[in-house]
Design a protein around this motif. Sequence first.
Motif, PDB file in Angstrom:
ATOM      1  N   GLY A 189       0.587  -0.900  -0.044  1.00  0.00           N
ATOM      2  CA  GLY A 189      -0.332   0.057   0.180  1.00  0.00           C
ATOM      3  C   GLY A 189       0.818   1.417  -0.142  1.00  0.00           C
ATOM      4  N   ASP A 190       0.127   1.909  -0.186  1.00  0.00           N
ATOM      5  CA  ASP A 190       0.842   3.432  -0.446  1.00  0.00           C
ATOM      6  C   ASP A 190      -0.163   4.484   0.453  1.00  0.00           C
ATOM      7  OD1 ASP A 190      -1.405   4.620  -2.126  1.00  0.00           O
ATOM      8  OD2 ASP A 190      -0.416   4.505  -3.688  1.00  0.00           O
ATOM      9  N   LEU A 191       0.545   6.009   0.483  1.00  0.00           N
ATOM     10  CA  LEU A 191      -0.196   6.656   0.901  1.00  0.00           C
ATOM     11  C   LEU A 191      -1.903   6.808   0.570  1.00  0.00           C
ATOM     12  CD1 LEU A 191       1.341  10.070   2.158  1.00  0.00           C
ATOM     13  CD2 LEU A 191      -1.161  10.508   1.063  1.00  0.00           C
ATOM     14  N   ILE A 192      -2.452   6.809  -0.441  1.00  0.00           N
ATOM     15  CA  ILE A 192      -2.900   6.846  -0.663  1.00  0.00           C
ATOM     16  C   ILE A 192      -4.296   5.807   0.018  1.00  0.00           C
ATOM     17  CG2 ILE A 192      -5.343   6.968  -2.946  1.00  0.00           C
ATOM     18  CD1 ILE A 192      -2.950   9.234  -2.682  1.00  0.00           C
ATOM     19  N   ASP A 193      -3.578   4.276   0.018  1.00  0.00           N
ATOM     20  CA  ASP A 193      -4.704   3.471   0.263  1.00  0.00           C
ATOM     21  C   ASP A 193      -4.544   4.190   1.983  1.00  0.00           C
ATOM     22  OD1 ASP A 193      -4.386   1.126  -1.836  1.00  0.00           O
ATOM     23  OD2 ASP A 193      -2.655   1.287  -2.321  1.00  0.00           O
ATOM     24  N   TRP A 194      -3.561   3.989   2.192  1.00  0.00           N
ATOM     25  CA  TRP A 194      -3.566   4.310   4.058  1.00  0.00           C
ATOM     26  C   TRP A 194      -4.891   5.593   3.992  1.00  0.00           C
ATOM     27  CZ3 TRP A 194       2.334   5.471   4.205  1.00  0.00           C
ATOM     28  CH2 TRP A 194       3.413   4.167   3.280  1.00  0.00           C
ATOM     29  N   MET A 195      -4.668   7.013   3.192  1.00  0.00           N
ATOM     30  CA  MET A 195      -5.790   7.386   3.496  1.00  0.00           C
ATOM     31  C   MET A 195      -6.964   7.019   3.789  1.00  0.00           C
ATOM     32  SD  MET A 195      -6.457  10.976   1.643  1.00  0.00           S
ATOM     33  CE  MET A 195      -6.529  10.316  -0.096  1.00  0.00           C
ATOM     34  N   TYR A 196      -6.871   6.362   2.320  1.00  0.00           N
ATOM     35  CA  TYR A 196      -8.920   5.835   2.097  1.00  0.00           C
ATOM     36  C   TYR A 196      -8.930   4.470   3.325  1.00  0.00           C
ATOM     37  CZ  TYR A 196     -10.087   8.648  -2.033  1.00  0.00           C
ATOM     38  OH  TYR A 196     -10.540   9.171  -3.001  1.00  0.00           O
ATOM     39  N   ASP A 197      -8.003   3.805   3.495  1.00  0.00           N
ATOM     40  CA  ASP A 197      -8.770   2.756   5.322  1.00  0.00           C
ATOM     41  C   ASP A 197      -8.855   4.155   6.013  1.00  0.00           C
ATOM     42  OD1 ASP A 197      -6.745   0.770   3.532  1.00  0.00           O
ATOM     43  OD2 ASP A 197      -5.331   1.035   4.291  1.00  0.00           O
ATOM     44  N   GLU A 198      -8.655   5.043   6.847  1.00  0.00           N
ATOM     45  CA  GLU A 198      -9.387   5.975   7.277  1.00  0.00           C
ATOM     46  C   GLU A 198     -10.704   6.074   6.861  1.00  0.00           C
ATOM     47  OE1 GLU A 198      -7.330   8.931   9.713  1.00  0.00           O
ATOM     48  OE2 GLU A 198      -5.356   7.322   9.213  1.00  0.00           O
ATOM     49  N   MET A 199     -10.732   7.005   5.625  1.00  0.00           N
ATOM     50  CA  MET A 199     -12.150   7.461   5.028  1.00  0.00           C
ATOM     51  C   MET A 199     -12.894   6.236   4.947  1.00  0.00           C
ATOM     52  SD  MET A 199     -11.124   9.851   2.233  1.00  0.00           S
ATOM     53  CE  MET A 199      -9.859  10.643   2.191  1.00  0.00           C
ATOM     54  N   LYS A 200     -12.643   4.734   4.323  1.00  0.00           N
ATOM     55  CA  LYS A 200     -13.607   3.713   4.880  1.00  0.00           C
ATOM     56  C   LYS A 200     -14.251   3.762   6.040  1.00  0.00           C
ATOM     57  CE  LYS A 200     -11.274   1.420   0.547  1.00  0.00           C
ATOM     58  NZ  LYS A 200     -10.113   0.627   0.766  1.00  0.00           N
ATOM     59  N   LYS A 201     -12.959   3.293   7.821  1.00  0.00           N
ATOM     60  CA  LYS A 201     -13.576   3.449   8.499  1.00  0.00           C
ATOM     61  C   LYS A 201     -14.835   4.593   9.067  1.00  0.00           C
ATOM     62  CE  LYS A 201      -9.878   1.183  10.037  1.00  0.00           C
ATOM     63  NZ  LYS A 201      -8.684   0.945  10.935  1.00  0.00           N
ATOM     64  N   ALA A 202     -14.468   5.563   8.792  1.00  0.00           N
ATOM     65  CA  ALA A 202     -14.965   6.987   9.263  1.00  0.00           C
ATOM     66  C   ALA A 202     -16.002   7.306   8.183  1.00  0.00           C
ATOM     67  CB  ALA A 202     -14.515   8.152   9.184  1.00  0.00           C
ATOM     68  N   GLU A 203     -16.521   6.525   7.561  1.00  0.00           N
ATOM     69  CA  GLU A 203     -17.687   6.493   6.591  1.00  0.00           C
ATOM     70  C   GLU A 203     -18.708   5.322   5.899  1.00  0.00           C
ATOM     71  OE1 GLU A 203     -19.311   9.435   6.065  1.00  0.00           O
ATOM     72  OE2 GLU A 203     -17.541  11.138   5.696  1.00  0.00           O
ATOM     73  N   GLY A 204     -18.055   4.224   6.510  1.00  0.00           N
ATOM     74  CA  GLY A 204     -18.801   3.478   6.386  1.00  0.00           C
ATOM     75  C   GLY A 204     -18.606   2.638   4.565  1.00  0.00           C
ATOM     76  N   TRP A 205     -17.440   3.054   4.088  1.00  0.00           N
ATOM     77  CA  TRP A 205     -17.334   2.289   2.236  1.00  0.00           C
ATOM     78  C   TRP A 205     -17.254   1.396   2.737  1.00  0.00           C
ATOM     79  CZ3 TRP A 205     -14.286   7.641   0.896  1.00  0.00           C
ATOM     80  CH2 TRP A 205     -15.007   8.563   0.948  1.00  0.00           C
ATOM     81  N   THR A 206     -17.642  -0.013   1.613  1.00  0.00           N
ATOM     82  CA  THR A 206     -16.629  -0.562   2.051  1.00  0.00           C
ATOM     83  C   THR A 206     -16.874  -0.954   0.825  1.00  0.00           C
ATOM     84  OG1 THR A 206     -19.740  -1.804   1.868  1.00  0.00           O
ATOM     85  CG2 THR A 206     -18.778  -1.548   3.694  1.00  0.00           C
TER      86      THR A 206
END
Length: 294
Positions: free
Chosen positions: A256-273
């Motif tokens: 993973g890169d920085l973009i993957d790490w950022m979206y990991d947090e977004m998914k948790k916060a917003e419930g994106w799957t």
Amino acid sequence: MATFAKSTFNSASYAAFRPTYPPALYNTVLNYHRGPKNLVVDLGCGHGIVPRYLSKEFKQAIGTDPSPNMIKQSKESTSSSEYPNVEFHVASAESLPFIKDGSVDMVVAGQAAHWFDYPRLFPELNRVLRKGGTMAFWGYKDHVYVSYPAASKMLVEYSYGMDQEKQLGSYWSQPGRSILQDKLRPIKPPEDIFEDITRLEYEAGTEGPNSGEGTMFVNKKMTMKQSMDYMRTWSSFHEWEKLHPNDKKRSEARSGDLIDWMYDEMKKAEGWTDEDMELDIEWGSGLLMARKRE
């Protein structure tokens, strides 16, 4: 040298994932314009979308860019049979020796004006523009996930935080990025050369589509995956990538890169799957128009 002008920059990805401009933006510029429509010049033309569009309105359209890769992409994307009145040149905005004095009716720049050297640019525009000719520059800043305030807040934190390992703030070229963030306000056309200076701005909101303030020109529906690939076209990300060669995107079976790490947090916060889910995205923007004095 700007990231986009370097030989290592992927101009095809830039063309695929960057937002386009709606007819409303072009119509606003064309309605502002007065007089003949013989020649339009696009400075920093990238992959050539603006010259192609405006070629329908002008007898001749010229696109310039300092990047040979971008000009190559422009030419490959521009059929001579469909666009016989469009040409492209590798050139900086500040030096246009192949353009005659007073021959340009309109000069434009889409998402490029923050790179220009204005003490050199304005005298060159004064030379090439006819009297009454139009200057129209526009640019967009950060995107906003308009229905997802938590993700939008995280985007700002990752984009401008100064942790060199996990944030991009220290990797932006300045003052260019600040000019975009301020919707091109720092660009001030000299009043001894230009008149009728007009600005239109938009600041995106997070209460759903069209919840921002001002005149919106740049929006797009993207899947989560597409929005990740869009962020990987950012100049700041390319600079981060150089210093983190072992951190490659997860879709290539890497860690993973920085973009993957950022979206990991977004998914948790917003419930994106689902990475194929569509997101409504809007960009804050600025449009600056002026006329050369008669």
